[in-house]
Design an enzyme around this catalytic site. Structure first.
Site, short mmCIF file in Angstrom:
data_model
loop_
_atom_site.label_atom_id
_atom_site.label_comp_id
_atom_site.label_asym_id
_atom_site.label_seq_id
_atom_site.Cartn_x
_atom_site.Cartn_y
_atom_site.Cartn_z
N GLU A 1 0.86 -1.19 0.00
CA GLU A 1 0.00 0.00 0.00
C GLU A 1 0.90 1.25 0.00
OE1 GLU A 1 -2.06 0.19 3.74
OE2 GLU A 1 -3.45 1.75 3.11
N LYS B 1 -9.59 2.36 -1.90
CA LYS B 1 -9.79 1.67 -0.61
C LYS B 1 -11.13 2.06 0.02
CE LYS B 1 -7.21 0.81 3.72
NZ LYS B 1 -5.95 1.12 4.44
N CYS C 1 -5.06 -3.31 2.41
CA CYS C 1 -4.78 -3.40 3.84
C CYS C 1 -6.03 -3.65 4.69
CB CYS C 1 -4.00 -2.16 4.29
SG CYS C 1 -3.05 -2.49 5.78
N VAL D 1 -0.27 -2.64 10.57
CA VAL D 1 0.25 -2.23 11.87
C VAL D 1 -0.33 -3.08 13.00
CG1 VAL D 1 0.74 0.12 11.12
CG2 VAL D 1 -1.50 -0.39 12.06
C1 ACM Z 1 -3.92 -0.08 7.12
O1 ACM Z 1 -5.04 -0.24 6.62
N1 ACM Z 1 -2.95 0.49 6.47
C2 ACM Z 1 -3.66 -0.53 8.49
#
Ligand code: ACM
Length: 266
Positions: free
Chosen positions: A40, A111, A145, A172
């Site tokens: 990402e 996203k 992510c 994370v």
């Molecule tokens: C994330 O979605 N970068 C934790």
């Protein structure tokens, strides 16, 4: 069908897209693959503190310089590439993923599920999950992510025919890599999660990224898993057609046994 898929893991330098792109190009230039997944926000870094930092590195499609660089790279190494980037469209910014193909075709996913402070800088994607076509007609589904946290993301892509989930990430939290085993297995699809490494600090904001990028088989087998800190590219040969077999037993299929009318999906 023999299809080589690859995952790249590294640590980008914050707000240095050209330098990061040059490093990614050098990591990829000798790679023989059909489909490569990058993290990402692959060339910008992640820990933004101000909107003007996002504005500085965001690109519009198709004219963005890094986007054009990835298109040229895809052609020169004859591989589809999926990478995350900050997209500018009209007056909005999206945390997006691009698929670029050697024949010049491309697709963008914005996203849908934004994580934590991303909500301060990006708008959530307004287009539903859709399947995209990579090299040799292979059907991929892009998710970014934190989309992993919502099983509907992978399920929507699999129901629409994705054979491989391509999952650029900057993880994370400690759970995703294990959770993706279930996403692959419950949908009987391959998945490629590319994560970054390292700690990024911007003023009072700080994140440690967990590495462990991975490629999973349709039964959740770990075909490749990197460690927390290494940088590199790993490849494995798969048969994407395996993802069309949704049978669990002779009498059970993960798709045709579904009972949508029994589910609560408001
Ligand atoms: C994330 O979605 N970068 C934790």
């Amino acid at each position: 069908m023999k299809y080589t898929v690859s995952v790249l893991q590294y640590k980008p330098e914050f707000l240095k897209p050209k330098q990061n792109f040059a490093l990614l190009s050098s990591m990829l230039k000798e790679i023989k693959s059909d489909l490569i997944v990058l993290p990402e926000l692959a060339t910008s870094g992640y820990v933004f503190a101000h909107q003007d930092e996002v504005a500085k590195i965001a690109e519009s499609i198709p004219e963005g310089e890094i986007f054009q660089g990835f298109r040229a790279l895809s052609k020169s190494i004859n591989s589809s590439i999926v990478y995350g980037f900050a997209e500018k469209a009209a007056d909005k910014y999206y945390n997006s993923s691009a698929l670029v193909n050697p024949d010049g075709s491309y697709d963008i996913y914005r996203k849908i599920h934004l994580y934590f402070r991303e909500k301060l800088f990006f708008s959530p994607g307004e287009s539903p999950f859709e399947v995209s076509t990579a090299k040799s007609g292979v059907k991929i589904g892009m998710m970014v992510c934190f989309d992993w946290q919502f099983p509907e993301s992978a399920r929507s892509l699999a129901l629409k025919g994705a054979q491989i989930l391509c999952h650029p990430s900057n993880l994370v939290l400690p759970w995703c890599q294990q959770a993706m085993i279930t996403r692959s297995l419950e949908n009987r699809v391959f998945s490629i999660t590319s994560n970054r490494t390292g700690t990024e600090i911007n003023g009072e904001h700080k994140h440690y990224f967990t590495g462990k990028s991975q490629i999973l088989g349709t039964k959740g087998e770990i075909l490749i898993r990197m460690n927390d800190t290494e940088a590199g590219v790993y490849s494995v040969e798969i048969d994407p057609e395996l993802a069309s077999n949704k049978q669990v037993t002779e009498m059970n299929s993960v798709f045709s046994d579904r009972r949508p009318l029994m589910y609560y999906l408001p």
